[in-house]
Structures are given as structure tokens and as C-alpha cells.
Design a protein around this motif. Structure first.
Motif, PDB file in Angstrom:
ATOM      1  N   ASP A 115       0.833  -1.110  -0.023  1.00  0.00           N
ATOM      2  CA  ASP A 115      -0.094   0.014   0.055  1.00  0.00           C
ATOM      3  C   ASP A 115       0.950   1.250   0.106  1.00  0.00           C
ATOM      4  O   ASP A 115       2.061   1.171   0.452  1.00  0.00           O
ATOM      5  CB  ASP A 115      -0.944   0.106   1.323  1.00  0.00           C
ATOM      6  N   LEU A 116       0.503   2.122  -0.448  1.00  0.00           N
ATOM      7  CA  LEU A 116       1.225   3.430  -0.726  1.00  0.00           C
ATOM      8  C   LEU A 116       0.500   4.643  -0.105  1.00  0.00           C
ATOM      9  O   LEU A 116      -0.939   4.665   0.022  1.00  0.00           O
ATOM     10  CB  LEU A 116       1.407   3.979  -2.336  1.00  0.00           C
ATOM     11  N   ARG A 117       1.176   5.757   0.562  1.00  0.00           N
ATOM     12  CA  ARG A 117       0.756   6.663   1.077  1.00  0.00           C
ATOM     13  C   ARG A 117       0.943   8.030   0.133  1.00  0.00           C
ATOM     14  O   ARG A 117       2.362   8.361   0.053  1.00  0.00           O
ATOM     15  CB  ARG A 117       1.125   6.953   2.495  1.00  0.00           C
ATOM     16  N   TYR A 118       0.032   8.979  -0.236  1.00  0.00           N
ATOM     17  CA  TYR A 118       0.289  10.217  -0.803  1.00  0.00           C
ATOM     18  C   TYR A 118      -0.064  11.183  -0.023  1.00  0.00           C
ATOM     19  O   TYR A 118      -1.385  11.235   0.165  1.00  0.00           O
ATOM     20  CB  TYR A 118      -0.166   9.924  -2.261  1.00  0.00           C
ATOM     21  N   VAL A 119       0.367  12.262   0.181  1.00  0.00           N
ATOM     22  CA  VAL A 119      -0.022  13.424   1.063  1.00  0.00           C
ATOM     23  C   VAL A 119      -0.280  14.613  -0.068  1.00  0.00           C
ATOM     24  O   VAL A 119       0.439  14.889  -0.794  1.00  0.00           O
ATOM     25  CB  VAL A 119       1.064  14.223   2.172  1.00  0.00           C
ATOM     26  N   ILE A 120      -1.652  15.092  -0.141  1.00  0.00           N
ATOM     27  CA  ILE A 120      -2.302  16.147  -0.798  1.00  0.00           C
ATOM     28  C   ILE A 120      -2.290  17.204  -0.178  1.00  0.00           C
ATOM     29  O   ILE A 120      -3.252  17.454   0.929  1.00  0.00           O
ATOM     30  CB  ILE A 120      -3.340  15.590  -1.676  1.00  0.00           C
ATOM     31  N   GLU A 121      -1.914  18.568  -0.440  1.00  0.00           N
ATOM     32  CA  GLU A 121      -2.152  19.668   0.397  1.00  0.00           C
ATOM     33  C   GLU A 121      -3.048  20.542  -0.494  1.00  0.00           C
ATOM     34  O   GLU A 121      -3.128  20.667  -1.740  1.00  0.00           O
ATOM     35  CB  GLU A 121      -0.933  20.678   0.541  1.00  0.00           C
ATOM     36  N   LEU A 122      -4.213  21.197   0.351  1.00  0.00           N
ATOM     37  CA  LEU A 122      -5.167  21.780  -0.118  1.00  0.00           C
ATOM     38  C   LEU A 122      -5.563  23.103   0.477  1.00  0.00           C
ATOM     39  O   LEU A 122      -5.050  23.109   1.712  1.00  0.00           O
ATOM     40  CB  LEU A 122      -6.685  21.097   0.035  1.00  0.00           C
ATOM     41  N   ASP A 123      -5.832  24.140  -0.198  1.00  0.00           N
ATOM     42  CA  ASP A 123      -6.355  25.315   0.323  1.00  0.00           C
ATOM     43  C   ASP A 123      -7.647  25.168   0.994  1.00  0.00           C
ATOM     44  O   ASP A 123      -8.348  24.217   0.819  1.00  0.00           O
ATOM     45  CB  ASP A 123      -6.684  26.629  -0.721  1.00  0.00           C
ATOM     46  N   LEU A 124      -8.174  25.890   2.105  1.00  0.00           N
ATOM     47  CA  LEU A 124      -9.145  25.828   2.824  1.00  0.00           C
ATOM     48  C   LEU A 124     -10.492  25.644   1.767  1.00  0.00           C
ATOM     49  O   LEU A 124     -11.392  24.722   2.142  1.00  0.00           O
ATOM     50  CB  LEU A 124      -9.387  26.881   3.955  1.00  0.00           C
ATOM     51  N   GLU A 125     -10.453  26.578   0.774  1.00  0.00           N
ATOM     52  CA  GLU A 125     -11.719  26.672   0.197  1.00  0.00           C
ATOM     53  C   GLU A 125     -11.746  25.308  -0.559  1.00  0.00           C
ATOM     54  O   GLU A 125     -12.913  24.822  -1.041  1.00  0.00           O
ATOM     55  CB  GLU A 125     -11.471  27.893  -1.173  1.00  0.00           C
ATOM     56  N   GLU A 126     -10.641  24.829  -1.178  1.00  0.00           N
ATOM     57  CA  GLU A 126     -10.558  23.291  -1.858  1.00  0.00           C
ATOM     58  C   GLU A 126     -11.183  22.372  -1.128  1.00  0.00           C
ATOM     59  O   GLU A 126     -12.028  21.326  -1.452  1.00  0.00           O
ATOM     60  CB  GLU A 126      -9.159  23.018  -2.296  1.00  0.00           C
ATOM     61  N   GLY A 236       2.578 -10.349 -11.260  1.00  0.00           N
ATOM     62  CA  GLY A 236       1.186 -10.472 -11.419  1.00  0.00           C
ATOM     63  C   GLY A 236       0.261 -10.658 -10.319  1.00  0.00           C
ATOM     64  O   GLY A 236      -0.854 -10.740 -10.579  1.00  0.00           O
ATOM     65  N   SER A 237       0.619 -10.702  -9.263  1.00  0.00           N
ATOM     66  CA  SER A 237      -0.298 -10.791  -8.021  1.00  0.00           C
ATOM     67  C   SER A 237      -0.970  -9.480  -7.538  1.00  0.00           C
ATOM     68  O   SER A 237      -0.490  -8.252  -8.488  1.00  0.00           O
ATOM     69  CB  SER A 237       0.677 -11.317  -6.810  1.00  0.00           C
ATOM     70  N   GLU A 238      -1.763  -9.675  -6.724  1.00  0.00           N
ATOM     71  CA  GLU A 238      -2.733  -8.469  -6.431  1.00  0.00           C
ATOM     72  C   GLU A 238      -1.979  -7.124  -6.187  1.00  0.00           C
ATOM     73  O   GLU A 238      -1.151  -7.246  -5.351  1.00  0.00           O
ATOM     74  CB  GLU A 238      -3.659  -8.894  -5.265  1.00  0.00           C
ATOM     75  N   PRO A 239      -2.280  -6.203  -6.688  1.00  0.00           N
ATOM     76  CA  PRO A 239      -1.810  -4.559  -6.386  1.00  0.00           C
ATOM     77  C   PRO A 239      -2.399  -4.270  -4.946  1.00  0.00           C
ATOM     78  O   PRO A 239      -3.135  -4.635  -4.465  1.00  0.00           O
ATOM     79  CB  PRO A 239      -2.251  -3.766  -7.507  1.00  0.00           C
ATOM     80  N   GLY A 240      -1.330  -3.351  -4.477  1.00  0.00           N
ATOM     81  CA  GLY A 240      -1.697  -2.810  -3.154  1.00  0.00           C
ATOM     82  C   GLY A 240      -2.726  -1.464  -3.613  1.00  0.00           C
ATOM     83  O   GLY A 240      -3.206  -1.306  -4.520  1.00  0.00           O
ATOM     84  N   ASP A 241      -3.026  -0.796  -2.367  1.00  0.00           N
ATOM     85  CA  ASP A 241      -4.113   0.363  -2.459  1.00  0.00           C
ATOM     86  C   ASP A 241      -3.002   1.494  -2.366  1.00  0.00           C
ATOM     87  O   ASP A 241      -1.910   1.613  -1.601  1.00  0.00           O
ATOM     88  CB  ASP A 241      -5.234   0.153  -1.509  1.00  0.00           C
ATOM     89  N   LEU A 242      -3.754   2.715  -2.842  1.00  0.00           N
ATOM     90  CA  LEU A 242      -3.215   3.868  -2.357  1.00  0.00           C
ATOM     91  C   LEU A 242      -3.894   4.768  -1.621  1.00  0.00           C
ATOM     92  O   LEU A 242      -5.113   4.832  -2.045  1.00  0.00           O
ATOM     93  CB  LEU A 242      -3.075   4.489  -3.973  1.00  0.00           C
ATOM     94  N   TYR A 243      -3.495   5.460  -0.483  1.00  0.00           N
ATOM     95  CA  TYR A 243      -4.252   6.188   0.440  1.00  0.00           C
ATOM     96  C   TYR A 243      -3.846   7.584   0.237  1.00  0.00           C
ATOM     97  O   TYR A 243      -2.511   7.980   0.329  1.00  0.00           O
ATOM     98  CB  TYR A 243      -3.861   5.639   1.944  1.00  0.00           C
ATOM     99  N   VAL A 244      -4.546   8.545  -0.298  1.00  0.00           N
ATOM    100  CA  VAL A 244      -4.575   9.700  -0.352  1.00  0.00           C
ATOM    101  C   VAL A 244      -4.803  10.687   0.803  1.00  0.00           C
ATOM    102  O   VAL A 244      -6.013  10.576   1.288  1.00  0.00           O
ATOM    103  CB  VAL A 244      -4.982  10.363  -1.585  1.00  0.00           C
TER     104      VAL A 244
END
Length: 374
Positions: A115-126, A236-244
Motif C-alpha cells: 500500500d502507498l501513502r500520498y499527501v495532498i495539500e489543499l487550500d481551505l476553500e478546496e 502479476g499478483s494483486e496490487p496494493g492500495d493507494l491512500y491519499v
């Protein structure tokens, strides 16, 4: 020396079912197993618990024990027979997986991608209204040359280590546990002609571009799961998940607390004294606040429904405006004269008539010093 009662050893009632017995034995095994407890008497206590569990988990032996007690197994009648009523792998697969490198839980499945972790930065309005973003994630993706199989010609054979089962049994002293085959990663297959692009792994390093839809109302720490968008699995086995994971930047005006928003509203001294109508910003435009006369600094005004819409319940939070009275600066000569004239009108006035908070504060200070000096 007389032997202890088996039910007493495991700490269960005589009506305990198989699950109760297993849980009790797990607890004692975690406490007294020699690999975890170096005390000299731990091994004896572990053997004692093992023997009790062996007898009570076998229905026939348990019936004999309930009728005749320990006498039923003297002369070797019930000893040395092994775990007839339970599989030791089932018992210790979950408990000692960290000791033996993996237990029965998940042991039969091929090793999936991480599994992977990706941090996304947002403005308050977004974060409040939602947004769709394109992200680029460095990861392992399925090899195009072999379509993720790891084999150049697409041919595979049965793994000679696990004989196609994908699992191997490991013996650790008295324990026998199963784990994913280290040679085929649980696929049960081996590759005789590996792909040159991925060296038989079935995956290569690359950057994946994804569209992520951020729902309205998210806050810092919220996570969005993108199934099967993590690392590709080996061969070819099962891929992991991505957590944003969402991280909201600080805002120049608003502070967020849950679904509510807070802001400071600076006002002039005269507005606080005489009252006023003020325009205040919200995330959806302007709103009007009516200040009553003699408004004190720090007073909160609430605008209902002008906060954040909860991402789960849909409930709207509120906007709280905190009044801050500013001291006038860069006064003109006339303004200073007027202020001096106003200040002069306070002289001789009854204490607390115009400044009730200051009067109560001084009374508190006086009482404090009296207690300190008494």
C-alpha cells in the motif's frame, strides 16, 4: 506434588467452549513462551498450559478428565498423543507470526503489492467545496514487456520449493507454521525464462498519473482510498492500495475547528461604543453583523450555517466572528483633542460606572493581595 486442575491452569470455567480454551491458551502462550519470557519457571508454566490445552480441546479426553480427573491419564493414557483436538499452526499462526516470519493468517495468499501513502495539500476553500486533482505517484507498475507475468515467453512451471502450493511449512521447535513460499512469493509458479525488462519480477519503477476527486468537507488527516492503485504485486499478483491523505494549509482569515470556522473581526473604538453594522467575509460571500452598543472586545458573533458541510453527515457548521477592538493610531490633532476631552469626562465618575470589567478586575487584585499579606 498434586497436579493443578486443567481448567484452573487455563483460567476458564468448566463450561468453556473451544474458542474460550483457545483464547485462554493464547494469552498464556504470549506470557510464558520461552522465546518471549526468559524467566526460569516460564518454560514449566508454558508446558503446563500446553498439556491442559491438549486434554481439554480433545472431546474424548475432556470427557474422561471431567469424569476421572488426572487419574484418567496416568499410565500414559492421555500424554504424548499430540494436539489431537487442535492444530498448533492455527493457534500460533497469529500469535508468533512476528517471531517466525509469518503465520497462517494470509499465509496462503500470494504476496500482494505494498500500500502507498500520498499527501495532498489543499487550500481551505478546496477542502470545503471539494476539488479534483491530478497527482503523479512514483511506484512499481506492471511490466509492459511481460504484462506483469515476469516471464518473457509467458510460460511458467510449478515451483519446486512449495510444489505449487504457494506455502511452505517451517518448523520452529515444537511449533509448525506455514508461510508464503520465499521463492515464488506465494504464486506456486516458477519462471524459467524471466523477462529482461523486469528481471522476472513482473513490475518496474515508474510514475503513475491519477485523477483524484476530493469530496467536499474533508479536513487534515482524512484519507481517500484508491483500491488497487498502490504498488503492483510481484509476478502479476494483486496490487496494493493507494491512500491519499489530506493536509489543509493555514488560511489568512479563517481557522477551522471541526465543522466550524472562526475569524477575528477588528473594529474601531467608536464602533464598539456606538454600535454598527459591519460586512464580514464568509466562504460564500459577504454577510452582515449588527454590533450592539457597548460591545466588548472578545465577544463572539455566530453566523449559523456559514461553516463547513460535514463530509459524512452533511451537517453545516457555523462561522464565529470574534470582535477585536483596535486602539486608534496616527491621530490628527483634532482627533487627539476629542479623545482628551472624552477622557476628561470620566474624571470624578463613580468607579465602575463606565468600566465594569476594569472595576471588577481591580477588586480581584485587591482581594488577592490581601490574601497574600494576611
Amino acid at each position: 506434588m498434586s497436579k493443578r486442575d486443567y481448567y484452573e491452569i487455563l483460567g476458564v470455567e468448566k463450561t468453556a467452549n473451544e474458542d474460550d480454551l483457545k483464547k485462554a491458551f493464547r494469552r498464556l502462550a504470549m506470557k510464558y513462551h520461552p522465546d518471549r519470557n526468559p524467566d526460569a519457571d516460564a518454560q514449566d508454566k508454558f508446558k503446563e498450559a500446553k498439556e491442559a490445552y491438549e486434554i481439554l480441546c480433545d472431546q474424548k479426553k475432556r470427557a474422561m478428565y471431567d469424569q476421572y480427573g488426572h487419574a484418567a491419564f496416568e499410565q500414559g493414557g492421555g500424554r504424548g498423543g499430540g494436539f489431537h483436538g487442535a492444530d498448533v499452526g492455527d493457534i500460533f499462526g497469529d500469535i508468533f507470526g512476528d517471531i517466525f516470519g509469518g503465520g497462517r493468517a494470509g499465509g496462503g495468499r500470494p504476496r500482494r503489492g505494498s500500500d502507498l501513502r500520498y499527501v495532498i495539500e489543499l487550500d481551505l476553500e478546496e477542502a470545503v467545496f471539494g476539488v479534483e486533482r491530478t497527482i503523479e505517484v512514483p511506484t512499481l507498475v506492471a511490466c509492459k514487456g511481460c504484462e506483469g507475468s515476469g516471464s518473457k515467453d509467458g510460460k511458467t512451471s510449478t515451483c519446486s520449493t512449495c510444489r505449487g502450493h504457494g506455502r511452505v511449512r517451517m518448523q520452529q521447535g515444537i511449533f509448525s507454521v506455514q508461510q508464503v513460499c520465499p521463492h515464488c512469493a506465494g504464486s506456486g509458479k516458477s519462471i524459467s525464462n524471466p523477462c529482461k525488462d523486469c528481471r522476472g519480477e513482473g513490475r518496474v519503477e515508474d510514475e503513475r498519473t491519477l485523477q483524484v476527486k476530493i469530496p467536499a468537507g474533508v479536513d487534515s488527516g482524512d484519507r481517500i482510498r484508491l483500491a488497487a492503485q498502490g504498488e503492483a504485486g510481484p509476478a502479476g499478483s494483486e496490487p496494493g492500495d493507494l491512500y491519499v491523505e489530506v493536509r489543509v494549509r493555514e488560511h489568512s482569515i479563517f481557522q477551522r475547528e471541526g465543522d466550524d470556522l472562526y475569524c477575528e473581526l477588528p473594529i474601531r473604538f467608536t464602533q464598539a461604543v456606538l454600535g454598527a453594522e459591519l460586512k464580514v467575509p464568509t466562504l460564500e460571500g459577504e454577510a452582515t453583523i449588527t454590533l450592539p452598543q457597548e460591545t466588548q472586545t472578545g465577544k463572539l458573533f455566530r453566523l449559523r450555517g456559514k461553516g463547513v458541510k460535514n463530509v459524512r453527515s452533511g451537517r453545516l457548521g457555523d462561522l464565529h466572528c470574534r470582535v477585536v477592538i483596535e486602539t486608534p493610531v496616527k491621530l490628527t490633532k483634532r482627533q487627539r483633542e476629542l479623545m482628551e476631552e472624552l477622557e476628561g469626562t470620566f474624571e470624578g465618575a463613580e468607579p465602575g460606572a463606565h468600566t465594569p470589567r476594569a472595576n471588577s478586575w481591580f477588586d480581584g487584585v485587591k482581594q488577592f493581595w490581601e490574601r497574600m499579606t494576611s
